[in-house]
Scaffold this active site. Structure first.
Site, PDB file in Angstrom:
ATOM      1  N   ASP A  35       0.821  -1.209   0.000  1.00 33.28           N
ATOM      2  CA  ASP A  35       0.000   0.000   0.000  1.00 33.28           C
ATOM      3  C   ASP A  35       0.856   1.261   0.000  1.00 33.28           C
ATOM      4  O   ASP A  35       1.402   1.653   1.044  1.00 33.28           O
ATOM      5  CB  ASP A  35      -0.908  -0.035   1.249  1.00 33.28           C
ATOM      6  CG  ASP A  35      -1.774   1.197   1.343  1.00 33.28           C
ATOM      7  OD1 ASP A  35      -2.315   1.459   2.446  1.00 33.28           O
ATOM      8  OD2 ASP A  35      -1.900   1.914   0.340  1.00 33.28           O
ATOM      9  N   ASP A 219      -1.868   5.629  -5.022  1.00 35.50           N
ATOM     10  CA  ASP A 219      -2.215   4.811  -3.860  1.00 35.50           C
ATOM     11  C   ASP A 219      -2.612   3.390  -4.271  1.00 35.50           C
ATOM     12  O   ASP A 219      -3.765   3.124  -4.626  1.00 35.50           O
ATOM     13  CB  ASP A 219      -3.371   5.484  -3.109  1.00 35.50           C
ATOM     14  CG  ASP A 219      -3.700   4.743  -1.823  1.00 35.50           C
ATOM     15  OD1 ASP A 219      -4.570   5.215  -1.064  1.00 35.50           O
ATOM     16  OD2 ASP A 219      -3.100   3.679  -1.581  1.00 35.50           O
TER      17      ASP A 219
HETATM   18  C1  LIG Z   1      -7.028  -0.829   3.909  1.00 30.38           C
HETATM   19  C2  LIG Z   1      -6.928   0.394   3.090  1.00 30.38           C
HETATM   20  C3  LIG Z   1      -5.760   0.894   2.499  1.00 30.38           C
HETATM   21  C4  LIG Z   1      -6.166   2.050   1.821  1.00 30.38           C
HETATM   22  C5  LIG Z   1      -5.333   2.961   0.985  1.00 30.38           C
HETATM   23  N1  LIG Z   1      -4.185   3.462   1.602  1.00 30.38           N
HETATM   24  N2  LIG Z   1      -7.494   2.198   2.021  1.00 30.38           N
HETATM   25  C6  LIG Z   1      -8.355   3.259   1.503  1.00 30.38           C
HETATM   26  N3  LIG Z   1      -7.968   1.174   2.797  1.00 30.38           N
END
Ligand SMILES: Cc1cc(CN)n(C)n1
Length: 327
Positions: A35, A219
């Site tokens: 992430d 992202d």
């Molecule tokens: C678990 C998770 C990771 C992200 C993005 N950074 N989101 C929106 N939700």
């Protein structure tokens, strides 16, 4: 070559992409969601309430690792942009990704996870690739990338996600066979410790470029492409029969229509997100969930997997800067 395969989970619509990470001695392999929008490496573990651990999910058990060490007093708590959350304590242990090994990587063990994570039968945790200043452990610990960075030939990682197929994260080098045309770089301003960059404009389908600077974040942990509402409305205005579903809180469109491409510009370079990438799943026999949605009150646009899977992206910590190429 230090590469790791990124496999789409829920691959019909590519909700998330998971990579095998080896933790401990002997190694325990967990599928983690890399992430770039967060900076914590946390895992489902033997400390996670069993009611929150779906059948067959791989977990980390520090008791089964001869190299695990509790970081006394360290705790962490995370809440993501989609409202999901997790928290717990911290171990250090051996972590290996592809051919890269960090001996005493902080591994955050979940003692609590929210329902979104409990209901996700595919992932065993997240590995954050945002800047270390976003790490939420008290006292702060280093990300995997910050730990491995000195050992890499170049302080970079590249992201090559694919639509409905395994792609790859590469660390320390650029595989020029993974893209076409030129890589175009633009500066990153880590205002929020994120891979935040500016795009110089956009266009929908074959229309001419709208030159307007948009503040965006790359992202990999976000599934969709979230843009300013005015652009989202202009996009769905091009799809006959599309509408905003109050039921889903999202724009939906007739599945039998291929939406227009969404193009964004890095400098003068046109980066293409093909319309066929915009189907984020059926919500009925005829209606499909659009891959482009509004960023709402967020102070930046979110270039999540819908956009990233159409591109080859270089996350370069040396400047920092981000490079984009079509593929
Ligand atoms: C678990 C998770 C990771 C992200 C993005 N950074 N989101 C929106 N939700």
């Amino acid at each position: 070559r230090d590469t790791v395969v990124a496999t789409p989970a829920y691959s019909y619509y590519d909700k998330e992409y998971l990579c095998a990470v080896k933790i401990g001695t002997p190694p325990q392999t967990l599928p983690l969601d890399f992430d770039t929008g967060s900076a914590d490496l946390w895992v489902f573990s033997s400390e996670t309430p069993s009611s929150s651990v779906s059948m067959g999910k791989a977990i980390y058990n520090p008791k089964n690792s001869s190299t695990a060490k509790l970081v006394t007093g360290a705790t962490w708590a995370l809440t993501y942009g989609d409202g999901s959350s997790s928290s717990g304590d911290v171990y250090t242990d051996n972590v290996t990704i592809g051919g890269l090994n960090v001996a005493a990587q902080a591994v955050e063990s979940a003692q609590k996870v929210s329902s979104q994570f409990a209901g996700d039968t595919a992932l065993s945790g997240l590995l954050g690739l945002a800047f270390g200043t976003a790490n939420q452990v008290k006292p702060a610990v280093k990300t995997f990338f910050d730990n491995i960075r000195p050992a890499l030939p170049l302080p970079i990682f590249t992201v090559n996600l694919k639509k409905g197929a395994p792609g790859s994260y590469n660390f320390g080098y650029i595989d020029t066979t993974q893209y076409t045309g030129a890589l175009t770089y633009t500066p990153v301003t880590p205002r929020y410790s994120l891979w935040e960059f500016g795009i110089s404009g956009f266009s929908i389908g074959t229309a001419i470029k709208n030159s307007t600077v948009i503040d965006a974040v790359a992202d990999t942990g976000t599934s969709l492409l979230l843009l300013p509402l005015s652009i989202v409305k202009a996009y769905y205005a091009q799809i006959a029969g599309s509408s905003y579903s109050t039921n889903y809180g999202a724009y939906v469109y007739p599945c039998n229509i291929t939406p227009p491409d969404f193009n964004f510009y890095i400098g003068t370079a046109k980066q293409v997100v093909p319309g066929r990438y915009m189907n984020y799943g059926y919500i009925s026999n005829t209606q499909c969930y659009g891959g482009i949605q509004s960023q709402g009150t967020l102070m930046f646009s979110l270039f999540g997997d819908i956009a990233l899977k159409a591109q080859f992206v270089v996350f370069d910590a040396s400047v920092p800067r981000i490079g984009w190429a079509n593929k």
